[in-house]
Design an enzyme around this catalytic site. Structure first.
Site, PDB file in Angstrom:
ATOM      1  N   ALA A  19       6.541   7.873   9.656  1.00 13.94           N
ATOM      2  CA  ALA A  19       6.401   6.523   9.113  1.00 13.94           C
ATOM      3  C   ALA A  19       4.936   6.105   9.021  1.00 13.94           C
ATOM      4  CB  ALA A  19       7.188   5.523   9.958  1.00 13.94           C
ATOM      5  N   GLY A  22       3.736   7.771   5.986  1.00 10.33           N
ATOM      6  CA  GLY A  22       4.456   7.234   4.834  1.00 10.33           C
ATOM      7  C   GLY A  22       3.994   5.844   4.449  1.00 10.33           C
ATOM      8  N   ASP A  23       3.733   5.014   5.435  1.00  8.82           N
ATOM      9  CA  ASP A  23       3.222   3.666   5.193  1.00  8.82           C
ATOM     10  C   ASP A  23       1.920   3.731   4.396  1.00  8.82           C
ATOM     11  OD1 ASP A  23       2.860   0.797   5.541  1.00  8.82           O
ATOM     12  OD2 ASP A  23       1.444   1.284   7.133  1.00  8.82           O
ATOM     13  N   ALA A  24       1.041   4.611   4.820  1.00 11.98           N
ATOM     14  CA  ALA A  24      -0.275   4.722   4.168  1.00 11.98           C
ATOM     15  C   ALA A  24      -0.174   5.273   2.747  1.00 11.98           C
ATOM     16  CB  ALA A  24      -1.197   5.607   5.009  1.00 11.98           C
TER      17      ALA A  24
END
Length: 141
Positions: A19, A22-24
């Site tokens: 995550a 993935g967020d970045a």
């Protein structure tokens, strides 16, 4: 490091690490999209980006992915790894459930990035953009 070792490495990561990446990568994709659309003022960019990258938006997008039967079994597996992972941070301005669902969304994109599935990453990210632009996203509470 060979491809098989890289595959094994991302499969060993916990959902929070997936995550985190993935967020970045999803946010960079969205920011680039907004700049490509001609938005240049920081306030305008931030306001628009929130429609795509907030926990509430991401939770709404996952619901649409489920309704549209968009994800493979493996993609659901990585989503659930992120959603179910023990997090030591807490939700800001949203419920714990929404925060966990959005963590799963981010883990899905982290998995796609780390596994080298760039085409699928772009396909899903573009799909998300279209859903937001079409007004299909119900922002979770």
């Amino acid at each position: 490091m060979d491809e098989a070792t890289q595959q094994q490495d991302f499969r060993q990561l916990n959902g929070i690490a997936l995550a985190y990446l993935g967020d970045a990568v999803y946010e960079v994709f969205i920011r680039r999209h907004l700049i490509d659309e001609g938005l240049t003022r920081p306030n305008q960019l931030q306001h628009k980006a929130t429609r795509y990258v907030s926990a509430k938006a991401q939770a709404g997008l996952i619901k649409l992915m489920e309704a549209d039967d968009l994800l493979t079994d493996e993609e659901w597996y990585f989503y659930k790894r992120g959603r179910n992972a023990k997090s030591y941070t807490h939700a800001k301005n949203t419920s714990v459930v929404t925060y966990r669902v959005s963590t799963g969304f981010e883990a899905l994109f982290g998995y796609l990035s780390l596994s080298g599935q760039d085409e699928r990453f772009q396909e899903l990210a573009q799909w998300c953009i279209k859903q937001v632009q079409a007004g299909r996203v119900e922002y979770a509470k």
